[in-house]
Design a protein around this motif. Structure first.
Motif, PDB file in Angstrom:
ATOM      1  N   TYR A 180       0.819  -1.215   0.000  1.00 15.93           N
ATOM      2  CA  TYR A 180       0.000   0.000   0.000  1.00 15.93           C
ATOM      3  C   TYR A 180       0.851   1.263   0.000  1.00 15.93           C
ATOM      4  O   TYR A 180       0.427   2.302  -0.519  1.00 15.93           O
ATOM      5  CB  TYR A 180      -0.950  -0.011   1.192  1.00 15.93           C
ATOM      6  CG  TYR A 180      -2.029  -1.073   1.105  1.00 15.93           C
ATOM      7  CD1 TYR A 180      -2.289  -1.741  -0.093  1.00 15.93           C
ATOM      8  CD2 TYR A 180      -2.783  -1.412   2.217  1.00 15.93           C
ATOM      9  CE1 TYR A 180      -3.268  -2.710  -0.176  1.00 15.93           C
ATOM     10  CE2 TYR A 180      -3.777  -2.382   2.147  1.00 15.93           C
ATOM     11  CZ  TYR A 180      -4.015  -3.033   0.944  1.00 15.93           C
ATOM     12  OH  TYR A 180      -4.997  -3.981   0.857  1.00 15.93           O
ATOM     13  N   LYS A 181       2.043   1.165   0.564  1.00 21.13           N
ATOM     14  CA  LYS A 181       2.966   2.305   0.515  1.00 21.13           C
ATOM     15  C   LYS A 181       3.375   2.586  -0.933  1.00 21.13           C
ATOM     16  O   LYS A 181       3.438   3.750  -1.360  1.00 21.13           O
ATOM     17  CB  LYS A 181       4.202   2.021   1.373  1.00 21.13           C
ATOM     18  CG  LYS A 181       5.200   3.161   1.412  1.00 21.13           C
ATOM     19  CD  LYS A 181       6.393   2.814   2.291  1.00 21.13           C
ATOM     20  CE  LYS A 181       7.414   3.948   2.309  1.00 21.13           C
ATOM     21  NZ  LYS A 181       8.610   3.596   3.138  1.00 21.13           N
ATOM     22  N   VAL A 182       3.658   1.527  -1.678  1.00 18.60           N
ATOM     23  CA  VAL A 182       3.974   1.688  -3.104  1.00 18.60           C
ATOM     24  C   VAL A 182       2.794   2.318  -3.838  1.00 18.60           C
ATOM     25  O   VAL A 182       2.965   3.238  -4.641  1.00 18.60           O
ATOM     26  CB  VAL A 182       4.331   0.324  -3.732  1.00 18.60           C
ATOM     27  CG1 VAL A 182       4.460   0.444  -5.253  1.00 18.60           C
ATOM     28  CG2 VAL A 182       5.624  -0.219  -3.130  1.00 18.60           C
ATOM     29  N   TYR A 183       1.595   1.835  -3.526  1.00 14.83           N
ATOM     30  CA  TYR A 183       0.405   2.401  -4.160  1.00 14.83           C
ATOM     31  C   TYR A 183       0.274   3.896  -3.875  1.00 14.83           C
ATOM     32  O   TYR A 183      -0.026   4.693  -4.767  1.00 14.83           O
ATOM     33  CB  TYR A 183      -0.853   1.695  -3.654  1.00 14.83           C
ATOM     34  CG  TYR A 183      -1.057   0.289  -4.153  1.00 14.83           C
ATOM     35  CD1 TYR A 183      -0.288  -0.258  -5.186  1.00 14.83           C
ATOM     36  CD2 TYR A 183      -2.044  -0.525  -3.595  1.00 14.83           C
ATOM     37  CE1 TYR A 183      -0.489  -1.548  -5.628  1.00 14.83           C
ATOM     38  CE2 TYR A 183      -2.266  -1.807  -4.048  1.00 14.83           C
ATOM     39  CZ  TYR A 183      -1.488  -2.315  -5.051  1.00 14.83           C
ATOM     40  OH  TYR A 183      -1.708  -3.600  -5.507  1.00 14.83           O
ATOM     41  N   GLU A 184       0.479   4.267  -2.620  1.00 19.88           N
ATOM     42  CA  GLU A 184       0.341   5.675  -2.243  1.00 19.88           C
ATOM     43  C   GLU A 184       1.330   6.542  -2.997  1.00 19.88           C
ATOM     44  O   GLU A 184       0.989   7.637  -3.474  1.00 19.88           O
ATOM     45  CB  GLU A 184       0.539   5.825  -0.734  1.00 19.88           C
ATOM     46  CG  GLU A 184       0.331   7.236  -0.225  1.00 19.88           C
ATOM     47  CD  GLU A 184       0.466   7.338   1.280  1.00 19.88           C
ATOM     48  OE1 GLU A 184       0.265   8.447   1.803  1.00 19.88           O
ATOM     49  OE2 GLU A 184       0.771   6.322   1.933  1.00 19.88           O
ATOM     50  N   GLU A 185       2.563   6.056  -3.133  1.00 22.21           N
ATOM     51  CA  GLU A 185       3.589   6.823  -3.833  1.00 22.21           C
ATOM     52  C   GLU A 185       3.254   7.005  -5.306  1.00 22.21           C
ATOM     53  O   GLU A 185       3.641   8.005  -5.918  1.00 22.21           O
ATOM     54  CB  GLU A 185       4.943   6.116  -3.683  1.00 22.21           C
ATOM     55  CG  GLU A 185       5.498   6.146  -2.260  1.00 22.21           C
ATOM     56  CD  GLU A 185       6.711   5.256  -2.090  1.00 22.21           C
ATOM     57  OE1 GLU A 185       7.018   4.468  -3.034  1.00 22.21           O
ATOM     58  OE2 GLU A 185       7.352   5.329  -1.023  1.00 22.21           O
ATOM     59  N   MET A 186       2.511   6.044  -5.876  1.00 25.37           N
ATOM     60  CA  MET A 186       2.208   6.092  -7.311  1.00 25.37           C
ATOM     61  C   MET A 186       0.832   6.672  -7.608  1.00 25.37           C
ATOM     62  O   MET A 186       0.459   6.816  -8.778  1.00 25.37           O
ATOM     63  CB  MET A 186       2.310   4.688  -7.905  1.00 25.37           C
ATOM     64  CG  MET A 186       3.709   4.105  -7.870  1.00 25.37           C
ATOM     65  SD  MET A 186       3.854   2.640  -8.919  1.00 25.37           S
ATOM     66  CE  MET A 186       3.612   3.351 -10.554  1.00 25.37           C
ATOM     67  N   GLY A 187       0.052   6.964  -6.583  1.00 24.38           N
ATOM     68  CA  GLY A 187      -1.284   7.487  -6.816  1.00 24.38           C
ATOM     69  C   GLY A 187      -2.315   6.428  -7.129  1.00 24.38           C
ATOM     70  O   GLY A 187      -3.358   6.707  -7.737  1.00 24.38           O
ATOM     71  N   ILE A 188      -2.040   5.181  -6.715  1.00 26.91           N
ATOM     72  CA  ILE A 188      -2.997   4.081  -6.846  1.00 26.91           C
ATOM     73  C   ILE A 188      -3.838   4.045  -5.574  1.00 26.91           C
ATOM     74  O   ILE A 188      -3.296   4.078  -4.468  1.00 26.91           O
ATOM     75  CB  ILE A 188      -2.268   2.738  -7.043  1.00 26.91           C
ATOM     76  CG1 ILE A 188      -1.432   2.774  -8.326  1.00 26.91           C
ATOM     77  CG2 ILE A 188      -3.246   1.574  -7.046  1.00 26.91           C
ATOM     78  CD1 ILE A 188      -0.451   1.632  -8.457  1.00 26.91           C
ATOM     79  N   ARG A 189      -5.147   3.949  -5.722  1.00 26.15           N
ATOM     80  CA  ARG A 189      -6.026   4.005  -4.562  1.00 26.15           C
ATOM     81  C   ARG A 189      -6.612   2.637  -4.251  1.00 26.15           C
ATOM     82  O   ARG A 189      -7.053   1.919  -5.140  1.00 26.15           O
ATOM     83  CB  ARG A 189      -7.150   5.013  -4.798  1.00 26.15           C
ATOM     84  CG  ARG A 189      -6.641   6.425  -5.017  1.00 26.15           C
ATOM     85  CD  ARG A 189      -7.785   7.398  -5.162  1.00 26.15           C
ATOM     86  NE  ARG A 189      -7.304   8.732  -5.493  1.00 26.15           N
ATOM     87  CZ  ARG A 189      -8.091   9.792  -5.680  1.00 26.15           C
ATOM     88  NH1 ARG A 189      -9.402   9.663  -5.550  1.00 26.15           N
ATOM     89  NH2 ARG A 189      -7.586  10.967  -5.993  1.00 26.15           N
ATOM     90  N   VAL A 190      -6.615   2.291  -2.959  1.00 29.80           N
ATOM     91  CA  VAL A 190      -7.269   1.075  -2.485  1.00 29.80           C
ATOM     92  C   VAL A 190      -8.628   1.474  -1.936  1.00 29.80           C
ATOM     93  O   VAL A 190      -8.733   2.349  -1.076  1.00 29.80           O
ATOM     94  CB  VAL A 190      -6.433   0.381  -1.394  1.00 29.80           C
ATOM     95  CG1 VAL A 190      -7.137  -0.890  -0.916  1.00 29.80           C
ATOM     96  CG2 VAL A 190      -5.036   0.060  -1.909  1.00 29.80           C
ATOM     97  N   ILE A 191      -9.677   0.833  -2.443  1.00 29.76           N
ATOM     98  CA  ILE A 191     -11.035   1.182  -2.042  1.00 29.76           C
ATOM     99  C   ILE A 191     -11.782  -0.072  -1.591  1.00 29.76           C
ATOM    100  O   ILE A 191     -11.359  -1.201  -1.862  1.00 29.76           O
ATOM    101  CB  ILE A 191     -11.814   1.861  -3.186  1.00 29.76           C
ATOM    102  CG1 ILE A 191     -11.902   0.950  -4.410  1.00 29.76           C
ATOM    103  CG2 ILE A 191     -11.169   3.194  -3.550  1.00 29.76           C
ATOM    104  CD1 ILE A 191     -12.766   1.495  -5.527  1.00 29.76           C
ATOM    105  N   GLY A 192     -12.901   0.132  -0.898  1.00 28.16           N
ATOM    106  CA  GLY A 192     -13.742  -0.961  -0.468  1.00 28.16           C
ATOM    107  C   GLY A 192     -14.806  -1.280  -1.496  1.00 28.16           C
ATOM    108  O   GLY A 192     -15.015  -0.538  -2.461  1.00 28.16           O
ATOM    109  N   LYS A 193     -15.510  -2.371  -1.258  1.00 29.04           N
ATOM    110  CA  LYS A 193     -16.514  -2.818  -2.228  1.00 29.04           C
ATOM    111  C   LYS A 193     -17.648  -1.802  -2.381  1.00 29.04           C
ATOM    112  O   LYS A 193     -18.137  -1.584  -3.504  1.00 29.04           O
ATOM    113  CB  LYS A 193     -17.072  -4.175  -1.801  1.00 29.04           C
ATOM    114  CG  LYS A 193     -17.742  -4.187  -0.437  1.00 29.04           C
ATOM    115  CD  LYS A 193     -18.229  -5.576  -0.067  1.00 29.04           C
ATOM    116  CE  LYS A 193     -18.884  -5.571   1.303  1.00 29.04           C
ATOM    117  NZ  LYS A 193     -19.341  -6.921   1.703  1.00 29.04           N
TER     118      LYS A 193
END
Length: 230
Positions: free
Chosen positions: A203-216
């Motif tokens: 998730y740290k990698v995602y945050e640095e790249m602007g990738i978002r983790v979302i719920g259903k």
């Protein structure tokens, strides 16, 4: 604002799922009802991916000499077969998703009738290919799928990613989707990891790249009113 989302369902295959998968991810089958619900939504493209390895694939521990051939533990260095100066480290795995075997099949609970495309990856025995877009080598890339052209040709702006495994093929597919210019969303409820303790780093990698983790619930709210374009 233009919004044309696609859904990528990563590697929901027999070998990645309990109870008999060669590389079973704990809880891998549990996400299928949610994935099937997502498949009912009006995405502009729905894509399934499959690991589809030859039996002599470089990532299989059985294809290496002891003592550095322990599945899940041993790590090897792979040289770019087209440029020996470029190298990547990769973990060794049990034989899995060998083309033509039951383990390579999408699990029967998955509603495959909803997919517009099925992408087979990892077919070049010389390189690892977690991402559904391409292997990790850049100078040059050795193996590249048709996923990027499919999404670009469909005019996709946003990519939603679910499947297995959160810390490997989902992660690298998400990273490459972002590199290809797509707004990228990972539906965390619809993924499972080989090593759940690794997710904070993912998730740290995602945050640095602007990738978002979302719920259903967020995913359903974003997609349910999209008008499907044939």
């Amino acid at each position: 604002m233009l919004f044309k989302p696609a859904l990528i369902v990563v590697d929901l295959q027999e070998d990645f799922c309990p109870p008999d998968g060669a590389l079973a991810v704990q809880g891998g089958r549990d996400i299928v009802p949610l994935v099937n619900d997502l498949l009912t939504l009006p995405f502009h493209a729905k894509v399934a991916t499959k690991d589809y390895h030859p039996p002599d694939h470089i990532s299989f521990a059985s294809n290496h000499e002891p003592p550095n051939n322990v599945p899940f533990i041993s790590v090897i260095t792979i040289k770019n077969p087209l440029n020996a100066e470029e190298v990547e480290e990769t973990r060794l795995w049990p034989d899995h998703c060998v083309r033509g075997t039951k383990g390579a099949e999408l699990i029967p609970e998955l509603d495959t009738s909803k997919f517009d495309h099925i992408i087979e990856k990892g077919q070049d025995k010389r390189v690892e290919m977690y991402s559904a877009f391409a292997d990790p080598f850049l100078s040059p890339t050795v193996s590249r799928s048709e996923l990027a052209p499919i999404l670009h040709d469909a005019g996709v702006t946003d990519v939603y990613i679910v499947g297995l495994a959160a810390d490997y093929c989902v992660k690298y597919t998400a990273v490459d989707a972002r590199k290809h210019g797509f707004n990228t969303w990972v539906v965390g409820d619809a993924t499972r990891a080989v090593d759940p303790s690794s997710l904070p780093e993912v998730y740290k990698v995602y945050e640095e790249m602007g990738i978002r983790v979302i719920g259903k619930d967020d995913a359903f709210q974003r997609i349910k009113d999209v008008d499907r374009v044939a």
